[in-house]
Scaffold this motif. Structure first.
Motif, PDB file in Angstrom:
ATOM      1  N   TYR A 278       0.826  -1.215   0.000  1.00 51.13           N
ATOM      2  CA  TYR A 278       0.000   0.000   0.000  1.00 51.13           C
ATOM      3  C   TYR A 278       0.859   1.264   0.000  1.00 51.13           C
ATOM      4  O   TYR A 278       0.337   2.369  -0.003  1.00 51.13           O
ATOM      5  CB  TYR A 278      -0.968  -0.013   1.180  1.00 51.13           C
ATOM      6  CG  TYR A 278      -1.898  -1.195   1.118  1.00 51.13           C
ATOM      7  CD1 TYR A 278      -2.828  -1.303   0.082  1.00 51.13           C
ATOM      8  CD2 TYR A 278      -1.820  -2.225   2.040  1.00 51.13           C
ATOM      9  CE1 TYR A 278      -3.654  -2.411  -0.015  1.00 51.13           C
ATOM     10  CE2 TYR A 278      -2.647  -3.335   1.951  1.00 51.13           C
ATOM     11  CZ  TYR A 278      -3.551  -3.413   0.930  1.00 51.13           C
ATOM     12  OH  TYR A 278      -4.362  -4.509   0.826  1.00 51.13           O
TER      13      TYR A 278
ATOM     14  N   THR B  34      -6.224 -10.622   1.235  1.00 52.63           N
ATOM     15  CA  THR B  34      -7.400 -11.418   1.604  1.00 52.63           C
ATOM     16  C   THR B  34      -8.338 -10.601   2.494  1.00 52.63           C
ATOM     17  O   THR B  34      -9.455 -11.021   2.751  1.00 52.63           O
ATOM     18  CB  THR B  34      -6.984 -12.666   2.412  1.00 52.63           C
ATOM     19  OG1 THR B  34      -6.359 -12.229   3.631  1.00 52.63           O
ATOM     20  CG2 THR B  34      -6.023 -13.537   1.634  1.00 52.63           C
ATOM     21  N   GLY B  35      -7.865  -9.461   2.978  1.00 52.97           N
ATOM     22  CA  GLY B  35      -8.679  -8.657   3.890  1.00 52.97           C
ATOM     23  C   GLY B  35      -8.625  -9.187   5.316  1.00 52.97           C
ATOM     24  O   GLY B  35      -9.337  -8.724   6.198  1.00 52.97           O
TER      25      GLY B  35
ATOM     26  N   SER C  88      -7.277  -3.265  -3.179  1.00 49.85           N
ATOM     27  CA  SER C  88      -6.664  -4.185  -2.243  1.00 49.85           C
ATOM     28  C   SER C  88      -6.695  -5.620  -2.774  1.00 49.85           C
ATOM     29  O   SER C  88      -5.746  -6.382  -2.618  1.00 49.85           O
ATOM     30  CB  SER C  88      -7.355  -4.069  -0.896  1.00 49.85           C
ATOM     31  OG  SER C  88      -7.480  -5.303  -0.289  1.00 49.85           O
TER      32      SER C  88
ATOM     33  N   ASP D 246       5.615   3.260   6.920  1.00 46.85           N
ATOM     34  CA  ASP D 246       5.825   3.497   5.491  1.00 46.85           C
ATOM     35  C   ASP D 246       5.584   4.965   5.193  1.00 46.85           C
ATOM     36  O   ASP D 246       5.047   5.700   6.027  1.00 46.85           O
ATOM     37  CB  ASP D 246       4.894   2.604   4.648  1.00 46.85           C
ATOM     38  CG  ASP D 246       3.425   2.943   4.834  1.00 46.85           C
ATOM     39  OD1 ASP D 246       3.006   4.044   4.419  1.00 46.85           O
ATOM     40  OD2 ASP D 246       2.683   2.110   5.396  1.00 46.85           O
TER      41      ASP D 246
HETATM   42  P1  ADP Z   1      -5.533  -6.906   2.859  1.00 49.40           P
HETATM   43  O1  ADP Z   1      -5.438  -8.365   2.704  1.00 49.40           O
HETATM   44  O2  ADP Z   1      -6.619  -6.296   2.035  1.00 49.40           O
HETATM   45  O3  ADP Z   1      -4.206  -6.238   2.721  1.00 49.40           O
HETATM   46  P2  ADP Z   1      -5.411  -6.229   5.687  1.00 49.40           P
HETATM   47  O4  ADP Z   1      -6.286  -6.713   6.792  1.00 49.40           O
HETATM   48  O5  ADP Z   1      -3.960  -6.570   5.754  1.00 49.40           O
HETATM   49  O6  ADP Z   1      -6.077  -6.748   4.347  1.00 49.40           O
HETATM   50  O7  ADP Z   1      -5.562  -4.643   5.572  1.00 49.40           O
HETATM   51  C1  ADP Z   1      -6.859  -4.054   5.572  1.00 49.40           C
HETATM   52  C2  ADP Z   1      -6.869  -2.791   4.745  1.00 49.40           C
HETATM   53  O8  ADP Z   1      -6.140  -1.756   5.416  1.00 49.40           O
HETATM   54  C3  ADP Z   1      -6.202  -2.923   3.379  1.00 49.40           C
HETATM   55  O9  ADP Z   1      -7.106  -3.393   2.421  1.00 49.40           O
HETATM   56  C4  ADP Z   1      -5.741  -1.507   3.102  1.00 49.40           C
HETATM   57  O10 ADP Z   1      -6.800  -0.803   2.508  1.00 49.40           O
HETATM   58  C5  ADP Z   1      -5.493  -0.917   4.476  1.00 49.40           C
HETATM   59  N1  ADP Z   1      -4.028  -0.877   4.832  1.00 49.40           N
HETATM   60  C6  ADP Z   1      -3.339  -1.784   5.556  1.00 49.40           C
HETATM   61  N2  ADP Z   1      -2.057  -1.430   5.733  1.00 49.40           N
HETATM   62  C7  ADP Z   1      -1.912  -0.245   5.103  1.00 49.40           C
HETATM   63  C8  ADP Z   1      -0.807   0.672   4.918  1.00 49.40           C
HETATM   64  N3  ADP Z   1       0.419   0.424   5.412  1.00 49.40           N
HETATM   65  N4  ADP Z   1      -1.049   1.820   4.201  1.00 49.40           N
HETATM   66  C9  ADP Z   1      -2.275   2.082   3.700  1.00 49.40           C
HETATM   67  N5  ADP Z   1      -3.352   1.267   3.839  1.00 49.40           N
HETATM   68  C10 ADP Z   1      -3.183   0.119   4.528  1.00 49.40           C
END
Ligand code: ADP
Length: 260
Positions: free
Chosen positions: A167, A222-223, A216, A191
């Motif tokens: 991301y 996978t969310g 995503s 980041d």
């Molecule tokens: P995914 O499998 O979609 O990555 P996560 O549970 O790891 O699912 O993350 C949930 C959501 O949080 C992601 O879909 C993304 O939109 C947001 N997200 C997570 N980490 C970051 C990050 N470092 N910067 C920006 N958005 C993030």
């Protein structure tokens, strides 16, 4: 003569009993609601990659297979959907085991800096594809000993670092820092990406919650990554916090007990 009401004690006992039963019923109702929502979410999430793979394969059977270029493209797309399905099922199993407390944590003295270095190596390919640089900063050189379940904490670091790359921006920088206090190591993954809008921040740890749904998924998510992170840290009696600034970046932070 004492004025006792023989029914008062019985009455009180019945009252306590009914209150306790009501609490049990409420808890069962809550669990049932959770189970129903979980099942609905899961079937929805499973359908997406299955339908996609089905679509590509049927199009191939219906004739697209005769065109070499189209065939390769569709086979690759079908494979990608099935890889996504595989990742989803693995994450689902991990999450459900964590949620039901089925797995026992195996706490030991682990070097979290070493673990992070290994993860950086494993993620080199996806970091390279985004021209991201990965760095570590620590209060002291050498191993950083914490009390943790090595495999699970590696999962936490992988999910956070992978998200920071995925991301983050092209040419992004990902920094893991280790800061010590008397009893803990505080670990942060930062980041310099686009950040998370404030209205989404409190929800990103929920299963299947995504800030930008399609983007995503395109990135192979996978969310469930952050829900798994939350549960693993919970089992370590730790809590993960997130701070994010639009256009500046995002920082996830948690603490672990230090063992010297
Ligand atoms: P995914 O499998 O979609 O990555 P996560 O549970 O790891 O699912 O993350 C949930 C959501 O949080 C992601 O879909 C993304 O939109 C947001 N997200 C997570 N980490 C970051 C990050 N470092 N910067 C920006 N958005 C993030």
């Amino acid at each position: 003569i004492k004025n006792t009401n023989p029914f008062k004690k019985l009455n009180d006992e019945i009252f306590v009993y009914v209150a306790r039963k009501q609490k049990e019923i409420d808890e069962l109702k809550r669990l049932e609601q959770f189970r129903r929502e979980f099942l609905a979410d899961v079937s929805h999430e499973l359908k997406t990659p299955i339908f996609a793979a089905q679509g590509f394969i049927h199009t191939l059977i219906d004739g697209a297979i005769d065109d070499d270029k189209v065939r390769d493209k569709f086979l690759n797309k079908a494979a990608k959907s099935l890889d996504g399905l595989d990742a989803l099922v693995k994450d689902l199993v991990a999450l459900s085991q964590l949620e039901t407390g089925e797995v026992k944590m195996n706490f030991e003295r682990v070097d979290i800096r070493g673990i992070t270095e290994d993860i950086y190596e494993q993620l080199e390919k996806i970091a390279h594809s985004k021209h991201a640089t990965l760095r570590i900063k620590a209060d002291r050189p050498g191993p950083i000993w914490v009390k943790a379940d090595a495999q699970r904490i590696a999962q936490v670091m992988t999910n956070l670092i992978e998200n920071a790359i995925k991301y983050g921006n092209e040419n992004g920088r990902v920094l893991v820092t280790f800061e010590e206090d008397r009893k803990h190591w505080s670990i942060s993954v930062r980041d310099d990406g686009p950040g998370i809008p404030p209205e989404h921040l409190s929800r990103i740890f929920e299963r299947f919650y995504r800030v930008e749904k399609s983007r995503s998924k395109d990135r192979g998510g996978t969310g469930l990554g952050l829900a798994i992170v939350k549960h693993i840290l919970n089992a370590h009696k730790s809590k993960v916090t997130v701070m994010s600034k639009l256009e500046k970046g995002t920082t996830f932070r948690f603490k672990l007990d230090r063992i010297d």
